[in-house]
Motif scaffolding. Structure first.
Motif, mmCIF file in Angstrom:
data_model
loop_
_atom_site.group_PDB
_atom_site.id
_atom_site.type_symbol
_atom_site.label_atom_id
_atom_site.label_comp_id
_atom_site.label_asym_id
_atom_site.label_seq_id
_atom_site.Cartn_x
_atom_site.Cartn_y
_atom_site.Cartn_z
ATOM 1 N N ALA A 359 0.836 -1.209 0.000
ATOM 2 C CA ALA A 359 0.000 0.000 0.000
ATOM 3 C C ALA A 359 0.869 1.256 0.000
ATOM 4 O O ALA A 359 0.564 2.245 -0.688
ATOM 5 C CB ALA A 359 -0.926 -0.008 1.213
ATOM 6 N N TRP A 373 -5.661 3.079 5.328
ATOM 7 C CA TRP A 373 -6.629 2.793 6.387
ATOM 8 C C TRP A 373 -6.543 1.311 6.757
ATOM 9 O O TRP A 373 -6.653 0.445 5.885
ATOM 10 C CB TRP A 373 -8.052 3.105 5.920
ATOM 11 N N SER A 387 -9.107 -5.124 6.948
ATOM 12 C CA SER A 387 -8.998 -4.398 5.682
ATOM 13 C C SER A 387 -7.765 -3.497 5.694
ATOM 14 O O SER A 387 -7.500 -2.818 6.692
ATOM 15 C CB SER A 387 -10.260 -3.560 5.450
ATOM 16 N N LYS A 389 -6.490 -0.560 3.206
ATOM 17 C CA LYS A 389 -6.957 0.236 2.066
ATOM 18 C C LYS A 389 -6.049 1.444 1.863
ATOM 19 O O LYS A 389 -5.570 2.037 2.832
ATOM 20 C CB LYS A 389 -8.396 0.688 2.323
ATOM 21 N N ASP A 390 -5.825 1.812 0.601
ATOM 22 C CA ASP A 390 -5.031 3.006 0.301
ATOM 23 C C ASP A 390 -5.758 3.862 -0.727
ATOM 24 O O ASP A 390 -6.722 3.413 -1.348
ATOM 25 C CB ASP A 390 -3.636 2.608 -0.229
ATOM 26 N N SER A 437 -10.051 -2.823 -6.507
ATOM 27 C CA SER A 437 -9.247 -1.658 -6.873
ATOM 28 C C SER A 437 -9.935 -0.857 -7.960
ATOM 29 O O SER A 437 -10.588 -1.421 -8.850
ATOM 30 C CB SER A 437 -7.862 -2.104 -7.341
ATOM 31 N N THR A 443 -6.804 1.041 -3.679
ATOM 32 C CA THR A 443 -6.921 -0.414 -3.610
ATOM 33 C C THR A 443 -7.233 -0.831 -2.189
ATOM 34 O O THR A 443 -6.764 -0.201 -1.230
ATOM 35 C CB THR A 443 -5.608 -1.080 -4.066
ATOM 36 N N GLU A 444 -8.035 -1.911 -2.057
ATOM 37 C CA GLU A 444 -8.352 -2.445 -0.731
ATOM 38 C C GLU A 444 -8.168 -3.961 -0.732
ATOM 39 O O GLU A 444 -8.763 -4.660 -1.547
ATOM 40 C CB GLU A 444 -9.791 -2.108 -0.328
ATOM 41 N N THR A 446 -8.661 -7.381 1.579
ATOM 42 C CA THR A 446 -9.493 -7.819 2.696
ATOM 43 C C THR A 446 -9.115 -9.238 3.103
ATOM 44 O O THR A 446 -9.033 -10.127 2.254
ATOM 45 C CB THR A 446 -10.987 -7.782 2.304
#
Length: 449
Positions: A359, A373, A387, A389-390, A437, A443-444, A446
């Motif tokens: 990330a 995040w 998760s 996420k960026d 993404s 992009t995330e 999980t």
């Protein structure tokens, strides 16, 4: 029941006659009226009342007897009641019940035929294993030409299959390999628990996914061979070319009387450069093969109950210096309701470090605000979800479909094994990893346990 009903009409008429007779009897009896007429009407009241109550009692007994027959599901062909009106009503009710029963039976047979001929194997059984439904697809999948009344009879085919039937709870699924004759079949077993008439039942579905698995396996092998060929050729080709060039250079020199080979400085520099390149590419090839070996020897997780939020806090602390140097801000959102879960902390930390590192490398060099995040929560199925996420540049859709393939990478200096290793670690934890993404948005990744 409406006023058009003849039984109700008869009841009302009798009640009116009794009421009129009582009224007349009362009228002739007051003010010293005729004693004889009073006695006559009194006798009429008694007779009518007795006949009325006797008929009602007889009707009540007939209705109770009729209801008992219905309760016992012992429906006569038609009522034998002597009372014409009751017999007519009873026969009307019997016809209505039979019509409903016929409709229900037709619906039952309709849905039963659908279940019997559906392409997925279906078996239902109770707590003791007694089978209620065993459709044609299940018989074909398990090759049972004999009568099967209890799932215990299927142990002769595969004991693990029967154990899976008993152990799976609602929503559970498992892959079981069974050997039918000389053919090996990979069965996907899915279960759901049902309740009918206060009795517990279980429905299991069977589907042969051997063909799909074979196709996926071949696709995986093709992708792997393509990557291996690409990496090995990238190293072997320059090694072969430089080796040939070096051999040609040396062949132009002849040994002098002192058994020495005099070389010019430029040629010596070229030879040294060639040898360094061969050494570098050889080391790169060895490193690549070592990474491949590490990927194929992922250790089995040593599970221990860990507080996942504490693990995430540790990752944030570990990566904080690197994130500060890259001007990346990490935001956290942890669900405090999440308790301890069984994981191999070292392996999961390896996955999380890889995701956070990826990330942090996803941002455009000109991007001013860089955010990551990290969150934890419980989904609707009470599974723990993590998760990462960026808000970086995102991943191309074509690359997104290949991102978990070993050695596939979009980075110039990436090895392409980080995400593949992460996927294997999650698989061994009975979990999964997924990615979403959008180009220009981020992009995330999980993780679900």
């Amino acid at each position: 029941m409406t006023f058009n009903n003849p039984l109700l009409k008869r009841f009302i008429i009798r009640l009116l006659l009794i009421s009129i007779t009582i009224f007349v009897w009362a009228f002739v009896s007051v003010d010293g009226g005729s004693v004889f007429l009073g006695l006559v009407f009194f006798v009429l009241v008694i007779i009518q009342g007795r006949a009325f109550f006797k008929e009602q009692a007889r009707n009540e007994i007939s209705i109770i007897r009729f209801l008992e027959q219905i309760k016992q599901a012992d429906l006569p062909n038609e009522s034998t009641e002597e009372n014409e009106l009751l017999r007519t009503q009873f026969n009307s009710i019997l016809n209505s019940i039979r019509e409903r029963q016929k409709e229900k039976e037709e619906e039952y047979q309709y849905f039963r035929n659908i279940v019997q001929h559906v392409g997925i194997g279906i078996i239902t059984f109770n707590k003791t294993g007694d089978i209620q439904l065993y459709n044609f697809a299940a018989k074909k999948l398990l090759n049972t030409t004999y009568q099967v009344n209890n799932i215990q009879q299927l142990t002769k085919i595969n004991e693990e299959l029967v154990s899976t039937f008993r152990e799976l709870k609602t929503g559970g699924s498992k892959l079981v390999q069974v050997n039918i004759g000389e053919e090996s079949r990979q069965l996907s077993v899915y279960a759901i628990e049902l309740q009918l008439h206060n009795k517990q039942f279980k429905l299991v579905s069977l589907q042969n996914i051997q063909t799909e698995l074979d196709e996926k396996e071949m696709e995986a092998w093709r992708n792997l061979i393509r990557v291996l060929t690409h990496e090995i050729m990238n190293s072997v080709t320059p090694i072969s070319s430089l080796t040939g060039t070096t051999r040609e250079m040396l062949s132009d020199y002849k040994v002098n009387q002192d058994n020495a080979v005099p070389l010019q400085k430029d040629d010596m520099d070229d030879l040294m450069y060639s040898l360094k390149t061969i050494e570098s590419r050889s080391e790169g090839l060895i490193r690549f093969l070592n990474e491949f070996r590490n990927l194929t020897h992922t250790p089995n997780p040593k599970l221990k109950n860990e507080d996942i939020n504490t693990v995430l806090e540790g990752i944030m602390l570990l990566m904080s210096k690197d994130m500060n140097e890259k001007s990346v801000t990490i935001h956290k959102s942890f669900d405090e309701k999440i308790g301890e879960i069984p994981i191999d902390r070292e392996l999961i930390e390896q996955v999380l470090i890889n995701l956070v590192k990826n990330a942090s490398e996803s941002f455009d060099s000109e991007q001013l605000e860089k955010n990551i995040w990290i969150s934890s929560n419980l989904d609707t199925k009470k599974r723990v979800v993590i998760s990462v996420k960026d808000d970086g540049v995102g991943i191309e859709p074509e690359a997104l479909t290949k991102i978990f393939i070993p050695f596939f990478t979009t980075k110039k200096n990436g090895s392409g094994i980080g995400l593949s290793l992460s996927k294997e670690i999650m698989r061994k934890h009975q979990g999964n990893i997924s990615v979403q993404s959008t180009l220009g948005e981020g992009t995330e990744f999980t993780l679900k346990f």
